[in-house]
Design a protein around this motif. Structure first.
Motif, short mmCIF file in Angstrom:
data_model
loop_
_atom_site.label_atom_id
_atom_site.label_comp_id
_atom_site.label_asym_id
_atom_site.label_seq_id
_atom_site.Cartn_x
_atom_site.Cartn_y
_atom_site.Cartn_z
N GLY A 5 4.28 45.69 8.80
CA GLY A 5 4.51 46.26 10.11
C GLY A 5 3.97 45.37 11.19
N GLY A 6 4.61 45.36 12.32
CA GLY A 6 4.08 44.64 13.46
C GLY A 6 4.83 43.39 13.82
N GLU A 7 4.64 42.33 13.07
CA GLU A 7 5.18 41.02 13.45
C GLU A 7 6.70 40.99 13.42
N ASP A 8 7.28 40.70 12.29
CA ASP A 8 8.73 40.62 12.17
C ASP A 8 9.22 41.81 11.35
N ASN A 9 9.33 42.98 12.00
CA ASN A 9 9.66 44.18 11.25
C ASN A 9 11.04 44.73 11.53
N ALA A 10 11.90 43.96 12.19
CA ALA A 10 13.27 44.40 12.43
C ALA A 10 14.23 43.35 11.86
N VAL A 11 15.18 43.81 11.08
CA VAL A 11 16.20 42.91 10.55
C VAL A 11 17.33 42.87 11.57
N GLU A 12 17.72 41.67 11.96
CA GLU A 12 18.82 41.51 12.91
C GLU A 12 20.08 41.25 12.12
N VAL A 13 21.16 41.97 12.48
CA VAL A 13 22.43 41.85 11.77
C VAL A 13 23.57 41.76 12.76
N LYS A 14 24.70 41.31 12.26
CA LYS A 14 25.94 41.37 13.04
C LYS A 14 26.99 42.00 12.14
N ILE A 15 27.98 42.63 12.77
CA ILE A 15 29.07 43.24 12.01
C ILE A 15 30.14 42.17 11.79
N VAL A 16 30.53 42.03 10.52
CA VAL A 16 31.49 41.01 10.12
C VAL A 16 32.69 41.71 9.47
N LYS A 17 33.88 41.27 9.84
CA LYS A 17 35.08 41.82 9.21
C LYS A 17 35.65 40.78 8.27
N GLU A 18 35.75 41.17 7.01
CA GLU A 18 36.37 40.30 6.00
C GLU A 18 37.53 41.06 5.41
N GLY A 19 38.73 40.59 5.72
CA GLY A 19 39.92 41.31 5.29
C GLY A 19 39.97 42.67 5.98
N ALA A 20 40.06 43.73 5.20
CA ALA A 20 40.12 45.08 5.76
C ALA A 20 38.76 45.76 5.77
N PHE A 21 37.71 45.01 5.42
CA PHE A 21 36.39 45.62 5.29
C PHE A 21 35.41 45.10 6.33
N LEU A 22 34.58 46.02 6.82
CA LEU A 22 33.48 45.67 7.71
C LEU A 22 32.18 45.73 6.92
N HIS A 23 31.29 44.81 7.21
CA HIS A 23 29.96 44.88 6.62
C HIS A 23 28.97 44.21 7.57
N MET A 24 27.69 44.42 7.32
CA MET A 24 26.65 43.82 8.14
C MET A 24 26.13 42.57 7.45
N ALA A 25 26.03 41.51 8.24
CA ALA A 25 25.49 40.26 7.72
C ALA A 25 24.16 39.98 8.42
N GLU A 26 23.14 39.74 7.65
CA GLU A 26 21.81 39.46 8.19
C GLU A 26 21.82 38.17 8.98
N THR A 27 21.24 38.21 10.20
CA THR A 27 21.19 37.00 11.03
C THR A 27 19.76 36.54 11.27
N GLY A 28 18.78 37.36 10.92
CA GLY A 28 17.40 36.96 11.13
C GLY A 28 16.47 38.16 11.20
N TYR A 29 15.29 37.89 11.70
CA TYR A 29 14.27 38.92 11.81
C TYR A 29 13.66 38.86 13.21
N GLY A 30 13.13 39.98 13.67
CA GLY A 30 12.49 40.03 14.97
C GLY A 30 11.59 41.25 15.05
#
Length: 87
Positions: free
Chosen positions: A2-27
């Motif tokens: 807890g404290g320092e880098d406790n949030a995972v940063e993601v973006k939504i990616v569409k591959e074909g007909a599917f959406l998923h979250m791809a990790e982009t870093g931490y903050g």
């Protein structure tokens, strides 16, 4: 953990007909929380007005007519009031 880098940063990616979250870093949570915008502030002020009117005993019909809102909006505020009274 807890404290320092406790949030995972993601973006939504569409591959074909599917959406998923791809990790982009931490903050930190602080860096990733949204600040309220004008719409959020206006909505909160309206909710406070609805809550005040309900506490004053005004009817749904009067609140709906004078504020131009739906009964569902009033019920949402009433539910939040009940939930906060139970805490």
């Amino acid at each position: 953990m807890g404290g320092e880098d406790n949030a995972v940063e993601v973006k939504i990616v569409k591959e074909g007909a599917f959406l998923h979250m791809a990790e982009t870093g931490y903050g930190t949570e602080r860096d990733n929380l949204d600040e309220p915008d004008a719409e959020d502030i206006q909505r909160n002020e309206a909710d406070e007005e609805i809550a005040r009117r309900l506490r004053d005993g005004e009817s749904y019909r009067t609140i709906m007519k004078e504020m131009g809102i739906s009964p569902k909006t009033i019920q949402k505020v009433k539910n939040k009031m009940a939930h906060s009274n139970n805490d």
